[in-house]
Design an enzyme around this catalytic site. Sequence first.
Site, PDB file in Angstrom:
ATOM      1  N   ASP A 179     -11.764  -8.069  21.257  1.00  0.00           N
ATOM      2  CA  ASP A 179     -10.896  -7.965  22.434  1.00  0.00           C
ATOM      3  C   ASP A 179     -11.669  -7.520  23.677  1.00  0.00           C
ATOM      4  OD1 ASP A 179      -8.389  -7.896  23.853  1.00  0.00           O
ATOM      5  OD2 ASP A 179      -8.418  -5.725  23.657  1.00  0.00           O
TER       6      ASP A 179
ATOM      7  N   CYS B   6       0.830  -1.205   0.000  1.00  0.00           N
ATOM      8  CA  CYS B   6       0.000   0.000   0.000  1.00  0.00           C
ATOM      9  C   CYS B   6       0.866   1.258   0.000  1.00  0.00           C
ATOM     10  CB  CYS B   6      -0.871   0.041   1.261  1.00  0.00           C
ATOM     11  SG  CYS B   6      -2.479  -0.726   1.039  1.00  0.00           S
TER      12      CYS B   6
END
Lengths: 163, 163, 163, 163, 163, 163
Positions: free
Chosen positions: A131, A79
């Site tokens: 999480d 990227c």
Amino acid sequence: MAETSGFTHFDAAGRAVMVDVSDKAETERLATARGRVVMKAETLALIQAGQMGKGDVLGVARLAGIMAAKRTPDLIPLCHPLALTKVTVDLTCLPEDNAVEIEATAKLKGRTGVEMEALTAVSVAALTLYDMCKAVDKGMVIADIRLIAKDGGKSGPYRAETP
Amino acid sequence: MAETSGFTHFDAAGRAVMVDVSDKAETERLATARGRVVMKAETLALIQAGQMGKGDVLGVARLAGIMAAKRTPDLIPLCHPLALTKVTVDLTCLPEDNAVEIEATAKLKGRTGVEMEALTAVSVAALTLYDMCKAVDKGMVIADIRLIAKDGGKSGPYRAETP
Amino acid sequence: MAETSGFTHFDAAGRAVMVDVSDKAETERLATARGRVVMKAETLALIQAGQMGKGDVLGVARLAGIMAAKRTPDLIPLCHPLALTKVTVDLTCLPEDNAVEIEATAKLKGRTGVEMEALTAVSVAALTLYDMCKAVDKGMVIADIRLIAKDGGKSGPYRAETP
Amino acid sequence: MAETSGFTHFDAAGRAVMVDVSDKAETERLATARGRVVMKAETLALIQAGQMGKGDVLGVARLAGIMAAKRTPDLIPLCHPLALTKVTVDLTCLPEDNAVEIEATAKLKGRTGVEMEALTAVSVAALTLYDMCKAVDKGMVIADIRLIAKDGGKSGPYRAETP
Amino acid sequence: MAETSGFTHFDAAGRAVMVDVSDKAETERLATARGRVVMKAETLALIQAGQMGKGDVLGVARLAGIMAAKRTPDLIPLCHPLALTKVTVDLTCLPEDNAVEIEATAKLKGRTGVEMEALTAVSVAALTLYDMCKAVDKGMVIADIRLIAKDGGKSGPYRAETP
Amino acid sequence: MAETSGFTHFDAAGRAVMVDVSDKAETERLATARGRVVMKAETLALIQAGQMGKGDVLGVARLAGIMAAKRTPDLIPLCHPLALTKVTVDLTCLPEDNAVEIEATAKLKGRTGVEMEALTAVSVAALTLYDMCKAVDKGMVIADIRLIAKDGGKSGPYRAETP
């Protein structure tokens, strides 16, 4: 099939490259991605309760997604580094699906598209949600991360068939 | 419902915290996560052709996944910084499913689990695969990212019901 | 005046070094830092209004502080990389002082103190608060960032004279 | 009170966003911030002695400040990534005040202001100075970090009332 | 030839892995690396003049090297994240060779060696020196970066044949 | 000798600065750097064998080099953050020299040169190659890292005398 493979990230010898975008026009680029985290009904209920004021899971995930969009070139090897001009991440509780839906939009005035930034924002928001909730539900599944819409650039607008 | 919410990442007032793991034992922690990228048959054929030597999409995605595992505490706001002792990422072409399956394992001698590291490795490997192939197939979907197994720590071993 | 200067981060020739902590004991280290952002009464009123549900400035600043504690060794040139076991950041509106007070605590089982992690968390939480509110109040001042308490390690406990 | 709150970093529903700057003009943006570290007279004397050649505390802090300006979008959740064109950090010993004054200037040709970059440079230079001197003076205080001047952009020039 | 290749960073199928060090003992690990930057006599003279007080090229390069040692696991894909306990970088002007010699030492109590940290510190110090001086000498060459000594760990001490 | 020193990265007082490039034209900038890793003949043979399919050392090093080019402003203290438009890294086995040659090219439409990005890509690719092979050959040497060509910008094209 152009080049070796049809893939733009390899040269004629099949070696990975960050492709040359110097000659692309600086236009407005926009991309929207979507995904969801599927969970137990009880987990979703806890998340919704938190939105009432204590324990804002969605707020933490949103911020993590926005920050991750900025880290995309650090994470995705080929990227280009980009000066994003806008990032939004929205999370919506879908009680009928026992899921949280995540949508991210990234925007740029630049030479290359921002799909990866939008997809990375969705992915990291989903990971953060996992999480935060994993102590109560390890079986959550991150699903259906996909590009919904893309505008700007030579290839023209793209819309997913089933948004 | 213990505390405010049942979520460990909030204190009694509902404020996000990085939880105190100082008193946890330094034991061996292991986690395995899995996910997949679903695509057109032609896209998968191109990836498989690349494995023959030119344009190794899976090799790039594997490396991106391994490196991302190390960046987990930078990405997931309330994750503890960890000294991972092992990371592996495997990608397998599944022609019958028009998919690439990704499996990541993370290991640590430490005070906290490594689920997030394994899940992050899978997610970023999937995003990298998307990035490498998006010029030929924008409709790819990242799907079914989930924890498969977890060992070590006070809560004991975990196995996904449907790995 | 020991060594060249009394400063531990320089060698006898005055060159910057990351000091050797290999022989220090792995003990529990704890540090608390505090600071404040002073602002117009109207700005503080807006922040407090946001806490009611829309526009949670303090929640964003808290998260930025926690994440920054983990980046301390990337920011402070001679700090050791550490595996923090706990970070908390609390922000309290003090209407009588037209200020938001920020307190951060960092914890570690390790060979070196965590003052810098606590101070960095306070500083970045304060900067984030400034960023969120600067459209309405450019004259805010970040003030009185200091170490309040430190425990563990050879030098013994430290308490600020005027916490 | 425009929008929900008057704060630009939240949308109408009070959710944090990285605001859209795509339509802002690319103009020259400049910002200067200032702050100070207050310490014991003996500590300042040691710093000044080091400037004579051995143990250059101010040089290390200056470099840390410059590097931190570049990390601003990694630290401040809703800051845009920017291609800074200039950063300077100056540290001056003020014996009459038992303080080191820190001034940072950041510059950009771009679509958004650079206040946060200048303020972050001052903050991290101050933290670094604390780190270098904490073995001799744990009671140092980081104080009065504020924006001094800002130029460029739609809102026009800003000058602090009491620089 | 053990495994596929003799290289430890590949599994039996030739796939890159971060190798498992969980079962290695936590011992003291030490590594020293060295390298040099060769330049025009005039360039070296300018650097030496700067050491007298104005324009400390070597001080900036030293700090960059120390900070880079901490970033090694971010840069080298299969390196383990480590909690370094010491890093030093020394730069010496060698007028007879028209060169600056760079030596870095890294230390750890841990499960894996720190050669890469020492070599990375030397490399980034050399790159920084190049950056500082390139306006006056684009023909500088970074040369002879190598491991000088390594201690600790199962493989025992290593000394370069020609340090 | 302009300024204090002839070095552009210091101000008149000899203090390090990130120089102001705001007034430089946005032109196309290109830089190519080269270097090599010298090793035992057996080590090179192992690398070449790996290229046949199992254990692709050069592929891992290429990717690490490309990613490192993007991290240049994080590593080199006074480098400007840049939006690189292209990065390529090529590695070639030179059996007659018992060496792997590394060449990197970086490209930008911007206000400052990209020499440091090309040199950093070569350096980190070389370090990665060392890391992958160090179990079989600790005596490898990273050598002859230098700028080969530079185009664009006010100072005009540069070509190394002995490429």
